[in-house]
Design a protein around this motif. Structure first.
Motif, short mmCIF file in Angstrom:
data_model
loop_
_atom_site.label_atom_id
_atom_site.label_comp_id
_atom_site.label_asym_id
_atom_site.label_seq_id
_atom_site.Cartn_x
_atom_site.Cartn_y
_atom_site.Cartn_z
N ASP A 24 0.82 -1.21 0.00
CA ASP A 24 0.00 0.00 0.00
C ASP A 24 0.86 1.26 0.00
O ASP A 24 0.39 2.32 -0.43
N TYR A 40 1.90 -2.55 4.47
CA TYR A 40 0.60 -3.15 4.15
C TYR A 40 -0.37 -2.77 5.25
O TYR A 40 -0.13 -3.03 6.42
N ARG A 43 -6.38 -5.16 6.43
CA ARG A 43 -7.42 -5.26 5.41
C ARG A 43 -8.82 -5.03 5.96
O ARG A 43 -9.76 -4.82 5.18
N ASP A 44 -8.96 -5.06 7.27
CA ASP A 44 -10.29 -4.83 7.85
C ASP A 44 -10.59 -3.35 8.05
O ASP A 44 -11.63 -2.98 8.57
N ASP A 74 0.65 -10.30 3.23
CA ASP A 74 -0.75 -10.01 2.95
C ASP A 74 -1.67 -10.84 3.83
O ASP A 74 -2.73 -10.36 4.28
N ARG A 78 -4.54 -9.38 6.28
CA ARG A 78 -5.94 -9.84 6.28
C ARG A 78 -6.37 -10.33 7.66
O ARG A 78 -7.57 -10.48 7.92
#
Length: 282
Positions: A24, A40, A43-44, A74, A78
Motif C-alpha cells: 500500500d 501493508y 485489510r479490515d 498479505d 488480512r
C-alpha cells in the motif's frame, strides 16, 4: 510414508506459487535500492493496529528478496495487522550469502527507522505494539535485531536500551551458528555471512543470536519438525542456550511440517504463526 525430499519440494513449490502482493506504500530508509520498507494496511480497515515487522529469508542470498514473503505479509494484513516488509542488502550476486557489515547495517537502520516511516506511510500502524518476525535467515535477523542492546560494547549496532518490541516470533530461524555450521546449513551460508571461515570466531559474538542472551524480550520460535532446510536441532540449540542464560524462549513444534509452510498462506502452519504473533501483539 512420503519421501521427505519430495514433501519438502512440494511445500516449497506451494509457498512460492502465490503471486506477489503489491504494498500500500513504500519508504526508503537509505540511499541504496535495497534499503526500502513496504507497508501493508490492515485489510479490515481498522484505524489502529499492531505493527508486524517482517524480515524475509533466503540464506541472506541476493536471488531471494522480499517479494516471496508478500503473500505471507498479505495474510497477516488480512488478519488485522499492519505490516512492514523490510528489504536489506544480501550477497553481491550468485550464491554468496550476505555482506559484512552491510546486511547488519541495513537491518539495524531499518528497525530504527520503521516507527517514523510507518507514522507517515501507514498511519494505522501502532508503533507502541510492534512484533518482529522473520523466516529462516530472516528469523536470524529478527532475533539479532531484538538483541542489539546486549551486543558487545564496541558494536556499531548496539542500542543503549532494549528495543521497543512486544516480542519476536522467529520462524525456523538460523538461530544458533555453531549448530548450523555442524549441519552445514544452506551450503556454508553462515560462514559466508560472516565474511569467511577465518572471520567466524571474531565476528560471531556480534551476529550469533545464541551468544546474545538473555535479551529480556518475549520470544517464540516456531519450527516444523520435518524441516530439512533448517532442522529442528538448530531451534532446540537456541532454546537451550536461552535456558542456560536464564531466559525462557517459547518453542512451538509443528509435526509433519517442513520449512516453507510457515510462510505459505494456504498451509495450516501459517495460521499457527499468525496466532503466535497475535498473542504478543494484542
Amino acid at each position: 510414508m512420503p519421501d521427505p525430499a519430495a514433501r519438502d519440494a512440494a511445500e516449497e513449490a506451494s509457498a512460492f506459487s502465490h503471486p506477489a502482493v503489491a504494498p500500500d506504500a513504500s519508504a526508503a530508509y537509505g540511499a541504496h535500492p535495497d534499503q526500502v520498507v513496504d507497508f501493508y494496511a490492515p485489510r479490515d480497515g481498522r484505524q489502529s493496529a499492531p505493527l508486524v515487522v517482517a524480515l524475509h529469508g533466503g540464506a541472506w542470498r541476493a536471488p531471494y528478496d522480499r517479494q516471496h514473503l508478500t503473500p505471507f505479509v498479505d495474510f497477516l494484513a488480512r488478519r488485522g495487522f499492519a505490516v512492514a516488509n523490510v528489504e536489506y542488502r544480501r550477497g553481491r550476486g550468485g550464491t554468496v550469502a550476505g555482506r559484512w557489515p552491510e546486511t547488519f547495517d541495513d537491518v539495524a537502520a531499518a528497525l530504527d527507522a520503521v516507527p517514523d516511516l510507518a507514522a507517515s506511510a501507514l498511519p494505522s500502524a501502532d508503533p507502541r505494539r510492534i512484533v518482529l518476525t522473520g523466516h529462516s535467515a530472516g528469523g536470524h535477523l529478527a532475533l539479532w535485531a531484538a538483541a542489539r542492546h546486549v551486543l558487545p560494547p564496541d558494536s556499531p549496532w548496539r542500542l543503549p536500551v532494549p528495543p521497543a518490541l512486544r516480542g519476536v516470533v522467529a520462524l525456523a530461524p538460523i538461530a544458533h551458528f555453531a549448530r548450523a555450521v555442524e549441519l552445514d546449513l544452506c551450503g556454508g551460508a553462515v560462514a559466508e555471512l560472516l565474511g569467511g571461515e577465518a572471520e567466524m570466531k571474531q565476528r560471531a559474538p556480534f551476529a550469533d543470536p545464541s551468544l546474545l542472551l538473555p535479551t529480556g524480550i518475549a520470544t517464540t520460535v516456531v519450527q516444523g519438525r520435518a524441516d530439512l532446510v533448517v532442522p529442528e536441532p538448530v531451534a532446540e540449540a537456541y532454546v537451550e542456550a536461552a535456558a542456560e542464560a536464564g531466559e525462557t524462549v517459547g518453542l512451538t513444534l509443528l509435526s509433519d511440517v517442513g520449512h516453507f509452510p510457515l510462510i505459505d498462506p494456504s498451509a495450516d502452519a501459517c495460521a499457527v504463526v499468525a496466532e503466535e504473533i497475535a498473542q504478543l501483539a494484542w
